[in-house]
Motif scaffolding. Structure first.
Motif, PDB file in Angstrom:
ATOM      1  N   CYS A  28      -6.173   9.101  -6.789  1.00  0.00           N
ATOM      2  CA  CYS A  28      -6.854   9.076  -5.501  1.00  0.00           C
ATOM      3  C   CYS A  28      -6.472  10.278  -4.630  1.00  0.00           C
ATOM      4  N   LYS A  86      -6.209   3.174  -7.437  1.00  0.00           N
ATOM      5  CA  LYS A  86      -5.303   4.296  -7.224  1.00  0.00           C
ATOM      6  C   LYS A  86      -5.524   5.417  -8.214  1.00  0.00           C
ATOM      7  N   THR A 123      -0.197   3.493   3.552  1.00  0.00           N
ATOM      8  CA  THR A 123      -0.134   3.492   5.018  1.00  0.00           C
ATOM      9  C   THR A 123       1.308   3.722   5.496  1.00  0.00           C
ATOM     10  N   GLN A 149     -15.382   9.833  -3.054  1.00  0.00           N
ATOM     11  CA  GLN A 149     -15.112   9.297  -1.719  1.00  0.00           C
ATOM     12  C   GLN A 149     -15.673   7.887  -1.552  1.00  0.00           C
ATOM     13  N   ASN A 204      -3.605  -2.812  -6.376  1.00  0.00           N
ATOM     14  CA  ASN A 204      -4.238  -1.881  -5.448  1.00  0.00           C
ATOM     15  C   ASN A 204      -3.884  -2.218  -4.007  1.00  0.00           C
ATOM     16  N   TYR A 231     -11.824  12.773  -6.981  1.00  0.00           N
ATOM     17  CA  TYR A 231     -11.883  11.324  -6.727  1.00  0.00           C
ATOM     18  C   TYR A 231     -13.059  11.014  -5.816  1.00  0.00           C
ATOM     19  N   ASN A 260     -13.391   4.991  -1.577  1.00  0.00           N
ATOM     20  CA  ASN A 260     -12.523   4.726  -0.428  1.00  0.00           C
ATOM     21  C   ASN A 260     -13.141   3.732   0.536  1.00  0.00           C
ATOM     22  N   GLU A 261     -14.427   3.455   0.337  1.00  0.00           N
ATOM     23  CA  GLU A 261     -15.067   2.457   1.181  1.00  0.00           C
ATOM     24  C   GLU A 261     -14.594   1.057   0.849  1.00  0.00           C
ATOM     25  N   SER A 293      -2.168   0.254  -1.411  1.00  0.00           N
ATOM     26  CA  SER A 293      -2.762   0.635  -0.128  1.00  0.00           C
ATOM     27  C   SER A 293      -1.753   0.489   0.998  1.00  0.00           C
ATOM     28  N   TYR A 322      -9.452  -2.084  -0.958  1.00  0.00           N
ATOM     29  CA  TYR A 322      -8.309  -1.583  -1.732  1.00  0.00           C
ATOM     30  C   TYR A 322      -8.826  -0.703  -2.861  1.00  0.00           C
ATOM     31  N   PRO A 323      -9.023   0.568  -2.623  1.00  0.00           N
ATOM     32  CA  PRO A 323      -9.599   1.421  -3.667  1.00  0.00           C
ATOM     33  C   PRO A 323      -8.631   1.578  -4.846  1.00  0.00           C
TER      34      PRO A 323
END
Lengths: 346, 509
Positions: free
Chosen positions: A68, A85, A18, A75, A10, A73, A78-79, A14, A82-83
């Motif tokens: 994701c 995938k 980005t 939310q 993950n 998915y 996402n907090e 991530s 590394y959420p």
């Protein structure tokens, strides 16, 4: 799905996100990404070739997928730093959008823990609040089965994959969860062995997916306490049930209360923090019960938990009769056996 | 000159008649024994010679050949001393042939001519009973107790060689064993008694049901919860042995030299082998294919304390004797079938430390250890239990001062329930509820609609396996019999289910 199949972590993913622009990349762009090592690239290439087969397998096993990028998915995930995938699931994923309470605790609960887990699992069902837990042995499984039993919905987050549910003894519970409108999800795809670290990551997911985290029983150093740490990191409210100060299984929960977790005695204690109104409690109709059944239930009025011998002594009836009647009452969901001939009123 | 006496041998636990022939001729003085004798019989040469001489009887200085016929069966044991000595002395005294031909002789001789105790007397006497031409048997005085078991032939007891010799010469009479054909009712209080067990009412109830319907019974609980106490009191609430059972059990115990007072009082055997016992000692075996604990527990109780501490292999070998009620033991030279119809009773801790699920103490085992421990017993073995009870080392104030029910009271109920069962199954080849054949279950355990529905709900709720269905019905039948009810009521069924739930709790459905 490609990255899940290629076993990209993950964290890497991530970083990749980005790096990535908005548009969907083709294989070459991905392979040229600097984030991935040579080994990663190799496995991505293999995974890419195996994608079609894998999709067929998923379809064949009726496994649903939510990546994701999808709308469904949650939310809340996402907090996490590394959420995950991708999510593989059985059941209704919309459940993740609702307000939910996570009930977690020791894999080896005491009688008291069993009683509490059952109580809160049931209460959530009565108030139609989904519970989130790990389908593990002990508190998790008991709370979830109590929810299912009372017509509630529950979300089971697995540390294994969907085709190899761990522990195996909860396989039947898993089936019941799906058939009662619940959800079972995991970020791991089938075919890979289950590794211990996955359960820690699973705990992270539980912490993220719920709105309130209720700790029933936990030792000071335990898997449950890691979940609590994750939940605190992303700002979830922690609720704990106080226990016997001499019981190692309550040392964690008592310490939590000491450091600010809310002492919880009733589901109401949680709901009031979220301005949720409890749905009207269902009045038990005792008129359909026999005289002896009512007499037995009355014995429970002053005691939360009674032994068969105590009930026999209080009602003045014989052991054979009491043993029989308690099973009848349990089937009618008035009492629950906590083992060793002990029974609790529910 | 040819002389003959009659004796008996033993194969497994069954006796057979042996002719002891002696040929006393002129020649170099010597004594030869033929007819597949073992070492104990070969050594008897010297014993016999000394015994005859020390009894002031005349030992013929001639060439003597002894033949044990049938000579193709291997014979063992020291009880051939007496018949051999008598057949030799026959050459001297010319005994009453009529008497000698109709009488079997059993006994080991000591060097001074005294008769010593031997093993297998009951089997020998039964072998004599089966031969219409034999009318009597002479046995050592020390074996008189076990000889009371059989009443069909005249049994004489003798103290030494001279007495036997004089009797055969018509010079004296021998004492007969007193016959006790009537059941000796046990007037004395049952010991140990259920009165002494405080609390544990559920386990006591389970013991009662188990005894009434011959249901195999497993107790699971923390150390000190009274599991062994309950087990030791089980034989006290069971019926005493009927004539047929009494004879079978006496035969087994006599053949291994373990006949005791309890069997004479018709109490059922209670065998509790330690958990370090080997498979051979439990099932039987060895060079001679001897009977093991399962055979010694025939018509009684086999109690395995700390069942899960037994070797897995040993536990699993129990499956066949429990199911078939006999055990076949084959070795190179012997192959015997022994009866092994016993009530299987077991107790175990729920985990290695013993405190798993104990609310007052903490268990120090991890889930894996507990799982491993519990699964030392296989599913098929567990399926042989009908009743499961959890036990806790706690007592409640409610029952502190109340008088506990005595074994005598429980026994009365058990006997009544057994009477009902014997009556119900008089045309079947089984006697008790635990053995109801699957095809008969609908005939003997019919359920009304409400009970049927309850069963369905209960099995669903408590996650019981379909296999349990049959067992629950059998136990419910016993509960109904204990209350002298013709039909199985919902109440009986519900109670029966509570004894099945523990299995699902510990071992899954």
């Amino acid at each position: 799905m490609l990255f899940s199949l290629a076993n990209i972590s993950n964290k890497k993913f991530s970083e990749f996100l980005t790096w990535l622009d908005d548009d969907i990349p083709d294989l070459n762009t991905i392979l040229n990404c600097a984030v991935f090592s040579a080994k990663n690239r190799e496995s991505i290439r293999i995974a890419y070739d195996g994608m079609d087969d894998f999709k067929k397998q998923l379809h064949h096993s009726h496994i649903n997928v939510c990546s994701c990028f999808d709308k469904a998915y949650p939310q809340s995930l996402n907090e996490l730093l590394y959420p995950p995938k991708i999510l593989y699931y059985f059941g209704d994923i919309r459940l993740l959008q609702e307000f939910s309470i996570s009930i977690i605790g020791s894999r080896k609960p005491t009688q008291y823990g069993i009683q509490c887990a059952y109580h809160f699992g049931k209460e959530s069902a009565v108030h139609r609040i989904p519970t989130v837990s790990g389908l593990a042995m002990g508190i998790d499984g008991i709370a979830q089965s109590a929810t299912v039993e009372h017509g509630g919905k529950t979300v089971a987050v697995l540390g294994s994959n969907l085709l190899e549910i761990y522990p195996k003894s909860n396989q039947s519970l898993a089936t019941k969860i799906v058939s009662s409108g619940g959800l079972i999800l995991t970020e791991y795809h089938h075919g890979n062995p289950t590794l211990p670290h996955q359960f820690v990551e699973r705990n992270q997911m539980i912490a993220a997916l719920c709105d309130a985290l209720l700790v029933v029983e936990a030792a000071a150093k335990s898997g449950t306490m890691t979940t609590v740490d994750f939940a605190l990191d992303i700002g979830r409210n922690i609720y704990a049930i106080c226990g016997n100060i001499f019981s190692p299984n309550s040392s964690g929960t008592n310490r939590l209360i000491q450091s600010g977790a809310k002492l919880t005695m009733d589901l109401q204690d949680i709901l009031e923090d979220y301005d949720l109104k409890p749905s009207a409690p269902i009045q038990r109709d005792v008129s359909s019960l026999s005289e002896l059944e009512i007499q037995v239930l009355e014995a429970f009025e002053k005691n939360a938990q009674l032994h068969v011998e105590q009930i026999a002594g209080m009602t003045g009836r014989g052991i054979p009769e009491i043993l029989g009647i308690l099973n009848v009452l349990e089937i009618k969901s008035y009492v629950i056996s906590t083992g060793n001939q002990l029974f609790c009123r529910i | 000159m040819f002389h003959q006496a009659i004796s008996a041998g033993i194969e497994g636990i069954d006796g057979y008649i042996v002719q002891v022939e002696a040929d006393v001729t002129k020649g170099v003085p010597q004594l030869n024994i033929v007819g597949l004798p073992d070492v104990a019989i070969r050594e008897s040469k010297d014993r016999i010679r000394s015994a005859i001489i020390n009894s002031d009887l005349h030992y013929p200085n001639k060439r003597i050949v002894i033949n044990l016929s049938p000579s193709d069966i291997k014979k063992s044991g020291s009880h051939y001393d007496l018949p051999i000595a008598i057949s030799i002395l026959d050459s001297e005294f010319k005994y009453d042939e009529e008497k000698l031909e109709r009488m079997a002789l059993i006994g080991e001789l000591s060097l001074n001519g005294k008769l010593q105790k031997v093993e297998g007397v009951v089997s020998f006497i039964l072998a004599v009973c089966n031969r219409p031409d034999l009318k009597a048997i002479i046995i050592p005085a020390e074996n008189a107790q076990e000889a009371q078991v059989v009443s069909d032939v005249d049994i004489y007891i003798a103290n030494d060689l001279v007495e036997v010799s004089d009797y055969l010469r018509g010079k004296c009479v021998l004492e007969q064993v007193k016959k006790t054909t009537e059941k000796e009712t046990t007037k004395e209080a049952i010991q140990p008694n259920f009165e002494d067990v405080k609390g544990n009412l559920v386990a006591k109830r389970a013991a009662e049901i188990s005894a009434a319907g011959y249901h195999n019974f497993l107790m699971i609980g923390a150390p000190g919860s009274g599991k062994s106490m309950i087990a030791k009191r089980m034989s006290g609430i069971m019926s005493s042995m009927d004539n047929e059972e009494y004879l079978e059990v006496s035969k087994i115990y006599s053949s291994v030299g373990k006949f005791n007072d309890e069997i004479l009082r018709r109490l059922r055997p209670f065998r509790a082998p330690h958990h370090t016992s080997t498979t051979k000692s439990i099932i039987g075996g060895g060079n001679q294919a001897l009977p093991g604990e399962v055979v010694l527990a025939h018509k009684g109780i086999l109690f395995l304390d700390e069942m899960l501490e037994f070797q897995k292999r040993t536990l699993e070998t129990l499956r066949q004797p429990i199911e078939d009620k006999y055990v076949q033991i084959s070795r190179i030279k012997h192959s015997y079938q022994y009866p092994s119809d016993f009530l299987f009773l077991a107790a175990t801790n729920p985990c290695p430390c013993g405190n798993h699920l104990n609310p007052s103490k903490d268990c120090t085992c991890n889930p894996y250890q507990i799982n491993q421990y519990l699964h030392r017993a296989s599913k098929p073995l567990l399926d042989r239990f009908d009743i499961f009870v959890e036990m806790l080392p706690i007592q409640f104030d409610e029952f502190k001062d109340t008088v506990q029910e005595s074994s005598e009271k429980i026994r009365t109920r058990v006997l009544r329930a057994q009477e009902i069962q014997l009556n119900r199954y008089r045309e079947k080849n089984y006697k008790f509820n635990s053995a109801i054949a699957v095809r008969d279950i609908e005939t003997f355990c019919p359920l009304d609609d409400a009970s049927e529905e309850f069963m369905k709900a209960a099995f669903d709720k408590f996650q019981l396996s379909l296999r349990s269905y049959h067992k629950v019905l059998c136990v419910a039948r016993t509960i109904a019999d204990l209350q002298e009810s013709d039909r199985i009521e919902l109440q009986h069924l519900s109670e029966a289910i509570s004894f099945r739930r523990v299995l699902a709790k510990y071992w899954g459905s």
